[in-house]
Motif scaffolding. Structure first.
Motif, short mmCIF file in Angstrom:
data_model
loop_
_atom_site.label_atom_id
_atom_site.label_comp_id
_atom_site.label_asym_id
_atom_site.label_seq_id
_atom_site.Cartn_x
_atom_site.Cartn_y
_atom_site.Cartn_z
N HIS A 63 0.85 -1.19 0.00
CA HIS A 63 0.00 0.00 0.00
C HIS A 63 0.89 1.24 0.00
O HIS A 63 1.78 1.37 0.83
N VAL A 64 0.62 2.12 -0.94
CA VAL A 64 1.37 3.37 -1.02
C VAL A 64 0.37 4.53 -1.01
O VAL A 64 -0.83 4.31 -1.00
N GLY A 65 0.87 5.73 -1.02
CA GLY A 65 -0.01 6.89 -1.06
C GLY A 65 0.20 7.82 0.13
O GLY A 65 -0.34 8.92 0.17
N TYR A 66 1.02 7.39 1.08
CA TYR A 66 1.23 8.21 2.27
C TYR A 66 2.04 9.47 1.97
O TYR A 66 2.07 10.39 2.76
N HIS A 68 1.89 10.92 -1.25
CA HIS A 68 1.44 11.45 -2.53
C HIS A 68 1.18 12.95 -2.47
O HIS A 68 0.40 13.42 -1.66
N MET A 362 6.03 -3.13 -5.89
CA MET A 362 4.62 -3.52 -6.05
C MET A 362 4.55 -4.97 -6.53
O MET A 362 4.47 -5.89 -5.72
N GLU A 392 4.32 6.69 -6.05
CA GLU A 392 3.08 7.49 -6.01
C GLU A 392 3.22 8.87 -6.62
O GLU A 392 2.24 9.45 -7.06
N GLU B 127 -9.45 -1.75 -6.60
CA GLU B 127 -8.89 -1.31 -5.32
C GLU B 127 -8.24 0.06 -5.45
O GLU B 127 -7.66 0.39 -6.47
N PHE B 129 -5.52 2.77 -5.19
CA PHE B 129 -4.07 2.64 -5.35
C PHE B 129 -3.34 3.65 -4.47
O PHE B 129 -2.57 3.30 -3.58
N ILE B 130 -3.61 4.91 -4.71
CA ILE B 130 -2.93 5.96 -3.95
C ILE B 130 -3.94 6.79 -3.16
O ILE B 130 -3.73 7.11 -2.00
N LEU B 131 -5.03 7.15 -3.81
CA LEU B 131 -6.01 8.02 -3.18
C LEU B 131 -6.93 7.20 -2.28
O LEU B 131 -7.19 6.03 -2.55
#
Lengths: 393, 182
Positions: A63-66, A68, A362, A392, B127, B129-131
Motif C-alpha cells: 500500500h502506497v499513497g502516504y 502522494h 509492487m 506514487e 482497489e 491505489f494511492i487516493l
C-alpha cells in the motif's frame, strides 16, 4: 540454487478461479497483519498488508499513497524552469537523477546541446549520489537484521559526501545543480583533493562494513538463499539495476545505452549469481567500489576549463514545440527515466516519472513475499532497495 | 537497429500510423487500440522488446482523447519503441496487458484511479491505489483544477503572499520598471 528453501504449500489457502487466494479470516487459521506505515521494518512511508498463517506469509499487498503530493500534476501547471524544485523531491536519497533526466528531456525537445564540461560534472554528481544512496541502503539492510552500527558508519561517510555536495552545489540534499542547458557552476578550487580524502574514507568504511556485515554469521544465515529473484522474472516484472545484476543479468543503462560520458569511462557492471538478499547486498557493496573508481577517473579525465552552461531562452517565456521523449539513466536502484510530452505551450503537457521502485515494490515484492517468514519481511523489502515516492509521485 | 526497418516490418503486419523518429534509439508510432495486443506480442516474442519500460496516459482534453503510451525496450539492440494508442475520453476503456507483463497491472490500477481509464479484468483494478476515499473527477485529467481543489479543501494560512512569477521577477530584475510594462 532456487530450491534451497522450498516453501511448504500444504498450509496455503486454495486459489479461486480468478487466481486470488481463498482466505477465510474467520477460520482462525489466518491473520491480517499490517507492517507499516509506522514500523521499523519498512522502507520509507509505505505499508505491506500481510496475511499470515502461523509465522509464514501467504499473501502480501503493498500500500502506497502516504507521500502522494501529485508531483506529476503539479508540474503541468508550472513553466519548464519552475518544475525544477519539484523533480528532485521525487527521490530524497538520490535526487540528482530526477534533475538529469528531466533536464535531458527538456534539452532534447528544445534542441539544446550541453557543453562538454557540463557532461563530466553531471556524471560526477550522479556517481556521488549513487554512493550516497548505497550508503543509506547498506545501513538499512544491516539494520533490518539487527546490526545498528553499520548504519552509523555509512551515515558518517554519507555525511562526508554531503559535504562535497554542499561545496559543489551549495545544498546537501536537494542540489538543483543540473539545469536544462548544463550545470550551474564549475568545480571549486581544491575540490579534487578533498574528494580524494572523502573517497579514502568511503573505502576504509567499506572494508569495515565487509568485515562486520558481510562476514557476520548471523547476517549470512539470514540472507543466503533468502528472497531469491528467479532470473525468469526479470522481464515480466520489469526488474532492473542491482536486483537484476544479482541474478546474473548485467543490466546497466550505463553500459547498455551509455549516456553523458560513460562511454569514455572504464568500468564493468557488477553482477552476482545467487540472486538472494546476500548477493544483492554484495552487488551494491561492490558497486560502491565501481563508483569510487569512476569518480577518480572523472576527476582525472575531465576538462579543466570550458563553459558549463549552454545559452537557453528566457525561462519566463520558454515554449517548447509539440513532441515527446523518454530519457533514462542507471540510478542506484535500476532504470530511472522521465517521459516528457510537450504541446507547444510554456508548460509541460505531461511528465511521467519511471522509478525502479514502481515495479520492484509492487508486483515483484507481492510475488516474492509469499512463503516468507514474518521476521524476514523487512530484510526482503530492504533488499529490493525501494523508495515509495517513486511509486506514487 | 534501424527503426525504419523495424517500422517497415511492422507496417506490413499491422495498420500503423506515421513513425516519429525521436532519436537514433527512440521512436514513437500510433496504432489502433484493436491491434495493440497483437503488436505488443509480436514485438516481445519476435523483435526482442521484452522490457515494458512504462505505461502511462496523456490527456489531450481539447481533442477529446487520451493517449496511452506503451514504451517497450529492446536491451540487446539498445532501442525503445513507444506505442501510442488514442482512445476516446468519453468511453475510456482499454484492454489490459497484465497477462503479457504482470507488472502492467500496477500501471493499469494507477491509470484507472488517476485518469479514469478502465482496464476490465485487470487484477485488483477496483482497489484504491494511492487516493483514499476520492469522490471527485480523476485528478490527473486536465479538467481537474488543482488550484480550485486546494482552495476548497484546505484553509488559507494567514500572512502568506503569493507573487505572480513574471511580475515578481521583472520587478526583481528591473526595479524601476512598471510591473505591467513590456
Amino acid at each position: 540454487m532456487f530450491d534451497m528453501f522450498p516453501p511448504d504449500r500444504s498450509q496455503y489457502p486454495a486459489a479461486k478461479p480468478d487466481g486470488t487466494l481463498d482466505i477465510d479470516l474467520t477460520s482462525g487459521k489466518y491473520l491480517k497483519l499490517w507492517q507499516g506505515p509506522n514500523h521499523p521494518g519498512i522502507t520509507g512511508n509505505m505499508s505491506v498488508e500481510l496475511t499470515v498463517c502461523g509465522d509464514e506469509v501467504v499473501e502480501g499487498k503493498t500500500h502506497v499513497g502516504y507521500l502522494h503530493r501529485g508531483f506529476e500534476k503539479l508540474m503541468e501547471r508550472r513553466t519548464f524552469i519552475q518544475v525544477f524544485p519539484i523533480v528532485c523531491r521525487v527521490c530524497v536519497p538520490e535526487p540528482d537523477f530526477n534533475e538529469y533526466c528531466y533536464a535531458a528531456c527538456v534539452e532534447e525537445l528544445a534542441g539544446i546541446e550541453v557543453p562538454e564540461m557540463a557532461k563530466w560534472i553531471r556524471t560526477l554528481i550522479l556517481e556521488m549520489g549513487r554512493i550516497n544512496s548505497y550508503m543509506m541502503y547498506l545501513g538499512g539492510q544491516a539494520g533490518a537484521l539487527g546490526q545498528g552500527v553499520i548504519g552509523q558508519w555509512t551515515t558518517y561517510v554519507r555525511d562526508l559526501m554531503l559535504d562535497r555536495f554542499e561545496e559543489l552545489t551549495g545544498a546537501r540534499i536537494y542540489h538543483m545543480f543540473i539545469l536544462p542547458g548544463g550545470v550551474r557552476d564549475t568545480l571549486p578550487d581544491g575540490f579534487a583533493g578533498r574528494m580524494e580524502e572523502t573517497l579514502r574514507e568511503v573505502e576504509k568504511t567499506l572494508k569495515d562494513v565487509y568485515d562486520v556485515m558481510f562476514c557476520n554469521a548471523v547476517f549470512k544465515k539470514r540472507t543466503v538463499g533468502m528472497g531469491v529473484i528467479d532470473p525468469s522474472w526479470l522481464e515480466p516484472y520489469g526488474v532492473t539495476g542491482p536486483n537484476a545484476r544479482a541474478a546474473g543479468v548485467a543490466k546497466d543503462v550505463r553500459k547498455d545505452a551509455p549516456y553523458l560520458v560513460y562511454d569514455r569511462l572504464d568500468f564493468e557492471p557488477v553482477t552476482g549469481t545467487n540472486s538472494d538478499i546476500y548477493t544483492r547486498a554484495d552487488v551494491r557493496r561492490r558497486d560502491v567500489w565501481v563508483s569510487v573508481d569512476l569518480i577518480r577517473q572523472i576527476l582525472a579525465k575531465m576538462p579543466k576549463t570550458g563553459p558549463v552552461m549552454a545559452p537557453i531562452p528566457n525561462v519566463l517565456h520558454w515554449k517548447i514545440p509539440r513532441g515527446e521523449t523518454y530519457v533514462r539513466g542507471e540510478c542506484s536502484r535500476g532504470e530511472y527515466g522521465y517521459y516528457l510530452v510537450t504541446d507547444g505551450s510554456g508548460t509541460p503537457r505531461r511528465i511521467n516519472v519511471r522509478g525502479p521502485s514502481y515495479t520492484h515494490a509492487m508486483a515483484l515484492l507481492e510475488r516474492m513475499i509469499v512463503g516468507c517468514n514474518i521476521s524476514d519481511v523487512a530484510a526482503l523489502m530492504v533488499s529490493l532497495h525501494t523508495y515509495p515516492p517513486e511509486i506514487e509521485r | 537497429m534501424a527503426m525504419k526497418e523495424l517500422y517497415a516490418r511492422l507496417k506490413a503486419l499491422y495498420p500503423l500510423g506515421e513513425l516519429t523518429d525521436q532519436r537514433r534509439d527512440l521512436a514513437f508510432v500510433t496504432l489502433p487500440a484493436a491491434h495493440l495486443r497483437d503488436t505488443i506480442l509480436h514485438l516481445r516474442d519476435k523483435e526482442g522488446f521484452t522490457h515494458l519500460v512504462l505505461l502511462t496516459a496523456v490527456d489531450w482534453l481539447e481533442e477529446g482523447q487520451f493517449q496511452l503510451t506503451y514504451l517497450l525496450n529492446n536491451r540487446q539492440r539498445a532501442c525503445d519503441l513507444g506505442l501510442r494508442v488514442m482512445i476516446s475520453r468519453d468511453a475510456a476503456t482499454m484492454e489490459g496487458i497484465h497477462d503479457i507483463w504482470p507488472t502492467a497491472a500496477t500501471y493499469q490500477r494507477e491509470l484507472r484511479e488517476m485518469f479514469g481509464i478502465d482496464f476490465p479484468g485487470s487484477p485488483r483494478i477496483e482497489e484504491e491505489f494511492i487516493l483514499e476515499g476520492w469522490n471527485d473527477i480523476p485528478p490527473y485529467r486536465r479538467d481537474f483544477d488543482t488550484l480550485k481543489y486546494a482552495q476548497e479543501a484546505y484553509a488559507e494560512r494567514p500572512g502568506r503572499v503569493t507573487h505572480d512569477p513574471e511580475t515578481h521577477m521583472r520587478l526583481q530584475m528591473y526595479p524601476g520598471q512598471h510591473p505591467a510594462g513590456k
